[in-house]
Structures are given as C-alpha cells and as structure tokens.
Design an enzyme around this catalytic site. Structure first.
Site, PDB file in Angstrom:
ATOM      1  N   HIS A  94       0.805  -1.224   0.000  1.00  0.00           N
ATOM      2  CA  HIS A  94       0.000   0.000   0.000  1.00  0.00           C
ATOM      3  C   HIS A  94       0.844   1.284   0.000  1.00  0.00           C
ATOM      4  O   HIS A  94       0.628   2.174  -0.810  1.00  0.00           O
ATOM      5  CB  HIS A  94      -0.950   0.023   1.196  1.00  0.00           C
ATOM      6  CG  HIS A  94      -1.762  -1.237   1.363  1.00  0.00           C
ATOM      7  ND1 HIS A  94      -2.275  -1.929   0.295  1.00  0.00           N
ATOM      8  CD2 HIS A  94      -2.146  -1.940   2.466  1.00  0.00           C
ATOM      9  CE1 HIS A  94      -2.948  -2.992   0.735  1.00  0.00           C
ATOM     10  NE2 HIS A  94      -2.871  -3.014   2.050  1.00  0.00           N
ATOM     11  N   LYS A 117      -0.053  -0.330  13.773  1.00  0.00           N
ATOM     12  CA  LYS A 117      -1.311  -0.860  14.306  1.00  0.00           C
ATOM     13  C   LYS A 117      -1.471  -0.350  15.739  1.00  0.00           C
ATOM     14  O   LYS A 117      -0.496  -0.001  16.398  1.00  0.00           O
ATOM     15  CB  LYS A 117      -1.273  -2.388  14.332  1.00  0.00           C
ATOM     16  CG  LYS A 117      -1.017  -3.010  12.959  1.00  0.00           C
ATOM     17  CD  LYS A 117      -2.222  -3.789  12.465  1.00  0.00           C
ATOM     18  CE  LYS A 117      -2.007  -4.495  11.156  1.00  0.00           C
ATOM     19  NZ  LYS A 117      -1.937  -3.658   9.972  1.00  0.00           N
TER      20      LYS A 117
HETATM   21  C1  BG6 Z   1      -4.601  -4.868   4.675  1.00  0.00           C
HETATM   22  C2  BG6 Z   1      -3.689  -5.334   5.782  1.00  0.00           C
HETATM   23  O1  BG6 Z   1      -3.989  -5.047   3.427  1.00  0.00           O
HETATM   24  O2  BG6 Z   1      -4.900  -3.481   4.853  1.00  0.00           O
HETATM   25  C3  BG6 Z   1      -4.319  -5.083   7.132  1.00  0.00           C
HETATM   26  O3  BG6 Z   1      -3.414  -6.717   5.643  1.00  0.00           O
HETATM   27  C4  BG6 Z   1      -4.703  -3.614   7.258  1.00  0.00           C
HETATM   28  O4  BG6 Z   1      -3.440  -5.445   8.174  1.00  0.00           O
HETATM   29  C5  BG6 Z   1      -5.554  -3.181   6.069  1.00  0.00           C
HETATM   30  O5  BG6 Z   1      -5.396  -3.446   8.476  1.00  0.00           O
HETATM   31  C6  BG6 Z   1      -5.810  -1.677   6.092  1.00  0.00           C
HETATM   32  O6  BG6 Z   1      -6.712  -1.333   5.086  1.00  0.00           O
HETATM   33  P1  BG6 Z   1      -7.597  -0.025   5.205  1.00  0.00           P
HETATM   34  O7  BG6 Z   1      -8.320   0.073   3.900  1.00  0.00           O
HETATM   35  O8  BG6 Z   1      -8.504  -0.224   6.370  1.00  0.00           O
HETATM   36  O9  BG6 Z   1      -6.648   1.130   5.437  1.00  0.00           O
END
Ligand code: BG6
Length: 491
Positions: free
Chosen positions: A237, A337
């Site tokens: 991401h 987290k």
């Molecule tokens: C996922 C991760 O790809 O993205 C998770 O595996 C994380 O650990 C999540 O919590 C976060 O996504 P978003 O869209 O809630 O920011």
C-alpha cells in the site's frame, strides 16, 4: 477505449472465508444496488463446504447483513440472490475441475476466478484450472496479497501463476488502488497545471505518507507475525502511494503505460541496508493500552501470541529517490497498528520561498501544503497564507485552508475500494491492478531492510503504548532533518 461491463461468471474460491464475507459479498451487493452488474452475471461461491444453493444464499445474506454499512434492501437482495450459486470443490482433485467446467460451459460468460484463499492454496487452483483448460482466454484471475514474504517467495507465486495465465489475465489486487483518494492523486497531478508544473525538487520540500490504524492484528497472529507491518502495509500500500506521487506522466491511461512509470520509480528508491538502517528507519511494537476507552492487550499478549516475538507493528522509513526530479526530496513513511486513531494522509510540503517579504513581520511563516486525506472522510486540502482580516499595524498573515470533499457524502453512496476493483475486473481493465514487475521490484527494496534489522544490534524494536502515535523515536527520523509530522486534524 472505454470497456463496458460484461456478463461474467465470477467464481470466488474461499467462499466461506473472511475476505469473501467481509469485503467481496457486500461489495458485490453494492454493485447490484448501483446497477453495475450485467444482468446475466453469475456469482459462484466455491469451497469445501457441503452447502446447497439455498444454504449458501442464506450465508451470503448473513455476511452482507453483518458487514454492509447500511440495511439490506429486500428488492435489491432478491435480484442479487438470483445470481448466487455454490460449487463444492476440493481444489486438489481434478475431478472437481472437470465438473466445474461443465457448469461454466453452460453460458458464454467471461470467467473470472477470485482466489480469496491463503497463498498456500493458490497453486492447486492454478493447476486445477490449467489441467482442464479453464485457464484459457478470455478468463481472468484475481489474486490478493500476501504475494510472498520476500522476493524469492513472490517469484515462486508469479512463476506458478504464469505457467497457466498470461499477465494480461492476471489481476493482482492492492485494495488501496481502488480508494477514491488514490484515484484523485492521478487526476490532481495530471489535470491541473499548477500541480503538474510544480511537482519536482525545485518546489517540493518533502512528502509524508501516514497510514495509522486503530485495529490490532485481529486474530491473525500467525499471519501477521510472519509479515510484520513492513511487509503487510509498506511493501504494497505505502509503496503504491509513493510511486503514484512520484511517477512521471504516462503517455496515456493504458495499464501498461501507468505500470511502466511506476516501475521506474520503484527502481530509483535508494537502498536501505545495514549501513544506513539506523538513520532511515524506526520500528516498534505495541504494549497494552487504551483505545477509545477500551483496554487492549500488548501484541505479545494477543490470542495465540509468542511472547518473545520481535515483529514490528509500527514502522517509519525515510525514503530517498535517486532521480533528477526527486533528488533531495525525502518521502517519510509511517504506519502502525493500535495507534491513537484510524487516520491516513499524504502531505506534500512545498519549499519555503527563498525571500519572503513578510518574514520580517511574521515569524515562522508556515509552508504551503497539499494534503490528501484517505481516512477518515476522503478530502483534499491546500494550506496557504493570507491576511488576517482587520486593522493591523502591518501585514499580519495567517494560515488558511481550502478544502474539497472527495467521496460521496452519505455512507450509502460511498464507494468502497473493493466495489471499484471488482467492477474494473468485470470490465477487464487492469490500470488499477499491480503487475508482476511492480510487486517484485517492491520486494527487492524491502528485503534488504528486513535483513538489516535482523543483523543490526543497534536498531532494536521500540515499544509503544497502544493508543498513542507510536514509539517516541519515530519523530526522530523526520526531526533530525529539521522537519515535523503534519498535525493530526480530523476536520
Ligand atoms: C490490509 C492489511 O492489506 O490493509 C491489514 O493486511 C490492514 O493489516 C488493512 O489493516 C488496512 O486497510 P484499510 O483500507 O482499512 O486502510
């Protein structure tokens, strides 16, 4: 070239799993609501359960009720439920794929396979489909992370899938690419001359990317402990966000041209290894604390935890790019987290003016910023200076903000990333999906960081209390350069 939505048979391997229930089914229901699904499209849950079609439909309804952020509308549900089928399958047995082929051959629909299963089950699915020629064009296949835990394991998955599917059939999901604000990065950068012409190291001072999460590891301790926040969030991401900020304008919006520009950026990331690991990274792990008034356990006290784990749940990295456009402009990334708030933003901080008429009368004039908020409430803000109204002895400047909202106002109309990505896969457009080289280049950059942490005795894990903004030292990375994180602001 605009591709329209086609009639598809969407087969979801892992029908019972978390991803299908939490994300895919509610997203498909929403697409139904927005009338985006072709009238002949079928949705086929596939898994080991011995469900009848009726039992499957009941489970889907429960999942949608539990995970949709609005009430189910019975008319939409009735229409949607007519598309649902269930197919019992043991992916290790060819016989089941022969039966699946019979079922799929009944229509001329484009077949899309969604592998909503752990990567350990991927290869059996690729092979099973390949053996009975269900892999042939125009079929498509969607896979999700984790795409390996390092370059080697990622290559293995890519080699396995490419034995049976062409790159043009493979849709690798990074759900951040389906977010409204990430799409906006493209349009902001490439449709506005004032951003387009000021997007380089002459004008931009530095970039901040923050993805802060309140959630812990949500009963995924084994998975997460092998990954850590760097592999779980940065490798995909955050690096995707970085490449979209830094890439050059592609020739057009065709997937291959966008992807090529992103790959070029991934190749310019300066290596972080044991020589610079201490000045470029900080990693942390949460201890117990309070979030929204609720006590939460430490990472090493979570369900199924190993109390000696050294896995990072927080990471902050200073990234340098080695190309003419970005030389000298650091990108500061941080994600963790169990932080104080779910809060994600991209901050583009512009350089101070070399000579500013007003500095004499106003100390600490703030720098211009472009802020793109991903979460909560996707929006775009521009910070600038203007006159404080009133009778003052001399010019008195104040910081002001222009703000624009980027997502639909009501929850019912908001588009979730999975809705967009499922729709794009039904259209067969790959621009918002990641290609093989991108994932592999990202691992090439991540691997040395993780091995440097293992080797370094100085770069130890910093503990932070759950519900705070991470280890105190994470500020060090940005403050050592005379900069500071943008102030958290929920407006
Ligand atoms: C996922 C991760 O790809 O993205 C998770 O595996 C994380 O650990 C999540 O919590 C976060 O996504 P978003 O869209 O809630 O920011």
């Amino acid at each position: 070239m605009i591709k329209i939505n086609q009639a598809c048979d969407l087969i979801i391997f892992g029908a019972k799993g978390d991803l299908a229930r939490r994300k895919l089914l509610p997203a498909l229901y929403k697409l139904e609501k927005f009338n985006k699904i072709h009238s002949n499209t079928r949705i086929i849950g596939a898994g080991r359960a011995n469900w009848t079609k009726e039992e499957y439909i009941k489970t889907v309804k429960t999942a949608i009720k539990n995970f949709l952020n609005e009430d189910i509308n019975e008319d939409i549900w009735n229409k949607f439920s007519l598309r649902l089928h269930f197919f019992n399958i043991d992916v290790h047995k060819e016989l089941y794929f022969i039966k699946l082929k019979k079922m799929l051959n009944k229509t001329k629909n484009v077949i899309i396979y969604y592998c909503a299963v752990p990567p350990s089950a991927f290869n059996a699915i690729f092979q099973g489909l390949g053996k009975v020629n269900l892999n042939l064009l125009p079929s498509r296949i969607i896979i999700e992370k984790p795409m390996g835990i390092c370059l080697k394991t990622c290559k293995k998955i890519n080699d396995q899938i490419s034995k049976y599917f062409l790159e043009s059939q493979i849709f690798r999901i990074d759900h951040y690419l389906g977010k409204e604000s990430i799409l906006n990065l493209f349009s902001l950068r490439f449709s506005n001359s004032f951003f387009f012409n000021n997007w380089n190291n002459k004008v931009i001072d530095h970039v901040q990317i923050t993805v802060s999460e309140e959630v812990g590891i949500e009963n995924r301790w084994n998975y997460f402990d092998e990954m850590g926040q760097t592999r779980d969030m940065v490798q995909n991401h955050l690096l995707q966000i970085l490449t979209i900020i830094a890439m050059n304008q592609p020739r057009d919006i065709l997937p291959e041209n966008i992807r090529n520009e992103k790959i070029k950026i991934l190749r310019t990331l300066k290596t972080i290894n044991s020589e610079n690991i201490n000045t470029k990274t900080v990693r942390g792990q949460y201890t117990s604390g309070n979030i929204n008034g609720k006590k939460v356990p430490a990472y090493i006290e979570e369900n199924g935890a190993n109390s000696t784990s050294q896995t990072e749940t927080f990471v902050c990295i200073k990234v340098d790019l080695e190309n003419d456009q970005w030389f000298g402009v650091p990108f500061y990334l941080r994600t963790g987290k169990r932080l104080a708030h779910k809060y994600s933003e991209i901050v583009i901080v512009f350089k101070k003016m070399p000579i500013n008429l007003f500095t004499k009368y106003n100390y600490n004039l703030s720098q211009n910023k472009l802020i793109i908020r991903l979460d909560p409430n996707e929006n775009i803000k521009i910070n600038f200076l203007k006159n404080l109204p009133g009778l003052h002895e001399t010019y008195k400047l104040e910081n002001d903000i222009i703000q624009s909202h980027c997502s639909k106002k009501t929850n019912e109309n908001k588009i979730d990333a999975y809705e967009r990505l499922l729709l794009e896969s039904m259209k067969g457009v790959q621009s918002l999906f990641v290609c093989r080289e991108e994932v592999e280049e990202a691992w090439k950059w991540i691997d040395p960081i993780i091995s440097a942490w293992k080797q370094s005795s100085k770069n130890t894990l910093q503990l932070y209390t759950a519900g705070t903004w991470g280890p105190k030292n994470s500020d060090k990375i940005i403050m050592q350069d005379g900069r500071h994180w943008n102030k958290f602001d929920l407006k």
